[in-house]
Design an enzyme around this catalytic site. Structure first.
Site, PDB file in Angstrom:
ATOM      1  N   HIS A  72      11.771 -19.887 -14.632  1.00  0.00           N
ATOM      2  CA  HIS A  72      10.996 -19.876 -13.149  1.00  0.00           C
ATOM      3  C   HIS A  72       9.916 -21.217 -13.197  1.00  0.00           C
ATOM      4  O   HIS A  72       9.534 -21.347 -12.092  1.00  0.00           O
ATOM      5  CB  HIS A  72      10.173 -18.461 -13.502  1.00  0.00           C
ATOM      6  CG  HIS A  72      11.040 -17.503 -12.816  1.00  0.00           C
ATOM      7  ND1 HIS A  72      11.869 -17.530 -11.877  1.00  0.00           N
ATOM      8  CD2 HIS A  72      11.230 -15.985 -13.386  1.00  0.00           C
ATOM      9  CE1 HIS A  72      12.664 -16.613 -11.889  1.00  0.00           C
ATOM     10  NE2 HIS A  72      12.122 -15.506 -12.717  1.00  0.00           N
TER      11      HIS A  72
ATOM     12  N   GLU B  67      37.726 -25.419  -1.298  1.00  0.00           N
ATOM     13  CA  GLU B  67      37.583 -25.525  -2.917  1.00  0.00           C
ATOM     14  C   GLU B  67      38.742 -25.567  -3.622  1.00  0.00           C
ATOM     15  O   GLU B  67      38.500 -25.913  -4.941  1.00  0.00           O
ATOM     16  CB  GLU B  67      36.257 -24.681  -3.081  1.00  0.00           C
ATOM     17  CG  GLU B  67      36.421 -23.512  -3.150  1.00  0.00           C
ATOM     18  CD  GLU B  67      35.128 -22.579  -3.417  1.00  0.00           C
ATOM     19  OE1 GLU B  67      34.410 -23.181  -3.978  1.00  0.00           O
ATOM     20  OE2 GLU B  67      35.104 -21.325  -3.108  1.00  0.00           O
TER      21      GLU B  67
ATOM     22  N   ASP C  29      34.109 -27.010  -6.992  1.00  0.00           N
ATOM     23  CA  ASP C  29      35.207 -26.716  -7.601  1.00  0.00           C
ATOM     24  C   ASP C  29      36.452 -27.359  -7.046  1.00  0.00           C
ATOM     25  O   ASP C  29      37.390 -27.584  -8.087  1.00  0.00           O
ATOM     26  CB  ASP C  29      35.451 -25.055  -6.961  1.00  0.00           C
ATOM     27  CG  ASP C  29      34.642 -24.014  -7.721  1.00  0.00           C
ATOM     28  OD1 ASP C  29      34.784 -24.124  -8.964  1.00  0.00           O
ATOM     29  OD2 ASP C  29      33.910 -23.309  -7.190  1.00  0.00           O
TER      30      ASP C  29
ATOM     31  N   CYS D  44      29.422 -28.325   1.404  1.00  0.00           N
ATOM     32  CA  CYS D  44      28.500 -27.998   0.724  1.00  0.00           C
ATOM     33  C   CYS D  44      28.279 -28.046  -0.826  1.00  0.00           C
ATOM     34  O   CYS D  44      27.573 -27.523  -1.681  1.00  0.00           O
ATOM     35  CB  CYS D  44      28.148 -26.316   0.999  1.00  0.00           C
ATOM     36  SG  CYS D  44      29.778 -25.261   0.596  1.00  0.00           S
TER      37      CYS D  44
HETATM   38  C1  PEP Z   1      31.503 -25.728  -4.581  1.00  0.00           C
HETATM   39  O1  PEP Z   1      32.274 -25.203  -5.215  1.00  0.00           O
HETATM   40  O2  PEP Z   1      31.371 -26.698  -4.106  1.00  0.00           O
HETATM   41  C2  PEP Z   1      30.210 -24.672  -4.067  1.00  0.00           C
HETATM   42  C3  PEP Z   1      29.561 -24.987  -3.150  1.00  0.00           C
HETATM   43  O3  PEP Z   1      30.367 -23.402  -4.763  1.00  0.00           O
HETATM   44  P1  PEP Z   1      29.786 -23.242  -6.140  1.00  0.00           P
HETATM   45  O4  PEP Z   1      28.974 -24.368  -6.589  1.00  0.00           O
HETATM   46  O5  PEP Z   1      28.964 -21.982  -5.652  1.00  0.00           O
HETATM   47  O6  PEP Z   1      31.017 -22.650  -6.826  1.00  0.00           O
HETATM   48 MG    MG Z   2      32.868 -22.957  -5.276  1.00  0.00          MG
END
Ligand code: PEP
Ligand code: MG
Length: 571
Positions: free
Chosen positions: A185, A427, A451, A498
């Site tokens: 935190h 992914e 991933d 993402c």
């Molecule tokens: C990813 O795998 O790129 C992703 C955004 O998911 P996480 O990091 O939550 O596995």
């Molecule tokens: Mg992921």
């Protein structure tokens, strides 16, 4: 010396050493348990009142993330098991109130620390924090931070969220602690307040005292105790450059994202809780590209109800003021454990029962989440995204379950967005390879490089031993990304990303050239990427991407892109 950098910026100032209460010096026993119980009750009431005040002040001053922390503290303080254990120690073992609190907080702390999940382990610090608050109230001592002068660098063994919130942030130019991690935190609050911070600086409290001159770099983790004039001069200059850059970036806050030659893309934020929308908006996000909902399921004893989730999704959608919000359905498993789901231990959890695989089997739990998202969808622009899709069947089954949820809501005459967009994360390499097939069945793609890199290159993303092999510039990864973007565009669907690569300025330029439509990243990265893109030329980026795709080696690619980045940034 060096620690873990958790909040960027340069700090130059004098140490304010935060002293711990010496638990060893507390009186242990009392022969008047009734008196101790009364002392405890008064301290509990006083502490609750303090926390309520902090919750209110946090909303106004620090941002809602912090209010959430203090709400969690209040819950611990009012937790029957916690309070009853303290009372039992006082009555059965004739302990003094303060000592009974120490013992209880320590026992709870140890229990939390034994849980494998890093997130929960870091919450263990909250129990200690609550304990310290009650003890200080019993002893009638303050946090010590009241006496802190302007321009202080707080150095502490551990800085509790309560300490951080009760300090006058205007007086603090940096924070260094011996313990804590990136998601503790204190680190989160420091980042929210824009205060440079380093954690994990073992032994620092032994090497400095209040008044010691200190300089540190919140990006590299380097700490200089009583540095010479030359170094101070260098750091003063570095600080000035960074502050100028920060100011420059603020001009991009409420702007759309265009390249120099008017090609438009979208920059979204990754969030992990309903409290993160303020950071997204303050950093100029044009939407949320990834709401990691698994955190709603973690750190608790039972799954969140449909109603609970509905309230959260509604809040996020309303806070984002009609900007798109991509809500990713539960992505649990792998490194994220949820004890109450009773998942078996697996030899290869990242290749095991995780994410959409769990949801398709635990259909009722999945439907609860989907109904909550659908019900909230009328309060903004919600999109649903499935993680870890590896074949068409999974997508089709998940879509059928959404249809079932829609029918159920229809029966109950509950409104929802009938044309809600449904997308998937790409992914898993198999999904990238058949992205032409998948694109026909969904409204958008979001590439999860975190991933995708690990599965494509067979390199565990968590294993520091092989960290060098985990490489976003690996040509195999780049070819897959290119394939996904092209296949998405053939079916006229938007392709976003993402994974962390989207917010990395060296990679983002390449992704721009590859034709990515939407980039979702941690909020503090957004303005930097918007500025970079404003200086880039789309035609040039496309040519550069083509050049990169002819290269054979990750090192060569990285070097080429770094040079391009340098040139563009200097425009
Ligand atoms: C990813 O795998 O790129 C992703 C955004 O998911 P996480 O990091 O939550 O596995
Ligand atoms: Mg992921």
């Amino acid at each position: 010396m060096k620690g873990t950098a958790v909040s960027p910026g340069i700090a130059i100032g004098k140490v304010f050493l935060l002293k711990k209460i010496e638990v060893e010096s507390l009186q242990k026993n009392s022969d008047d348990p009734q008196k101790e119980l009364a002392i405890l009750e008064t301290a509990l009431k006083k502490s609750a009142l303090e926390l309520e005040k902090l919750i209110q002040a946090s909303g106004e001053k620090l941002g809602e993330t912090d209010a959430g922390i203090f709400q969690a503290h209040l819950m611990i303080l009012q937790d029957d098991e916690f309070v009853q254990t303290v009372r039992d120690h006082i009555q059965a073992e004739k302990l003094c109130a303060a000592y009974a609190v120490v013992k209880t907080a320590e026992d709870f702390y140890i229990q939390f620390m034994q849980i494998e999940d890093e997130y929960i382990r870091e919450r263990a610090a909250d129990v200690k924090d609550v304990g310290m608050r009650v003890i200080k109230s019993i002893l009638g001592t303050g946090t010590g931070l009241e006496a802190m002068p302007d321009g202080s660098v707080i150095v502490a063994q551990e800085l509790s969220p309560s300490d951080t919130a009760s300090m006058d942030s205007q007086k603090v130019c940096g924070i260094i602690t011996e313990s804590g991690g990136r998601t503790s935190h204190a680190a989160i609050i420091a980042r929210n307040l824009g205060i440079p911070a380093i954690v994990g600086a073992g032994g620092i409290t032994e090497q400095v005292e209040t008044g010691t001159f200190i300089v540190f770099n919140g990006e590299s983790g380097e700490i200089f105790i009583q540095p010479d004039g030359e170094l101070v001069k260098k750091y003063i200059e570095m600080k000035a450059v960074k502050e100028k850059h920060k100011k420059l970036l603020m001009q991009f806050k409420d702007k759309k994202t265009f390249t120099h030659d008017n090609h438009q893309v979208e920059l979204y934020a990754n969030i992990a809780s309903q409290n993160d929308t303020s950071a997204a908006l303050e950093n100029g996000a044009q939407g949320v590209g990834l709401f990691r909902t698994e955190f709603l399921y973690m750190n608790r004893d039972n799954e969140p109800s449909e109603e609970e989730q509905f309230v959260i999704y509604k809040k996020v959608l309303s806070d984002m003021k009609s900007k798109p919000v991509i809500i990713r359905t539960l992505d649990i498993g792998g490194d994220k454990n949820v004890p109450y789901l009773g998942l078996e231990k697996e030899d290869n959890p990242f290749l095991g029962f995780r994410a959409i695989r769990i949801c398709l089997e635990k259909k009722e739990m999945f439907k609860k989440q989907l109904r909550a998202i659908l019900r909230a969808s009328i309060f903004g622009r919600a999109r649903i995204m499935f993680p870890m899709i590896s074949c068409l069947e999974e997508l089709m089954t998940a879509k059928e379950i959404i249809s079932e949820c829609m029918q159920e809501l229809d029966k109950r005459s509950i409104e929802y967005d009938r044309s809600i967009q449904i997308g998937i994360m790409i992914e898993v390499p198999s999904a990238a390879v058949i992205s032409d097939i998948l694109a026909k069945e969904c409204d958008f793609f979001s590439i999860g490089t975190n991933d995708l890199i690990q599965y494509t290159t067979a390199v565990d993303r968590m294993n520091p031993k092989i960290a060098e092999l985990y490489n976003q510039y690996n040509p195999a990864v780049l070819r897959l990304i290119k394939t996904v973007i092209e296949n998405g565009h053939k079916e006229k669907i938007d392709v976003g990303m993402c994974g962390e690569a989207a917010g990395d300025e060296i990679m983002a330029y390449l992704l721009l050239g590859l034709g990515l439509d939407e980039f979702s990243m941690s909020p503090p990265c957004i303005l930097n990427i918007r500025r970079l893109f404003s200086l880039a030329d789309m035609n040039e980026a496309v040519n550069d991407a083509q050049t990169v795709l002819t290269m054979k080696d990750a090192r060569e690619i990285k070097k080429f892109l770094e040079e391009r980045n340098k040139k563009i940034s200097e425009r």
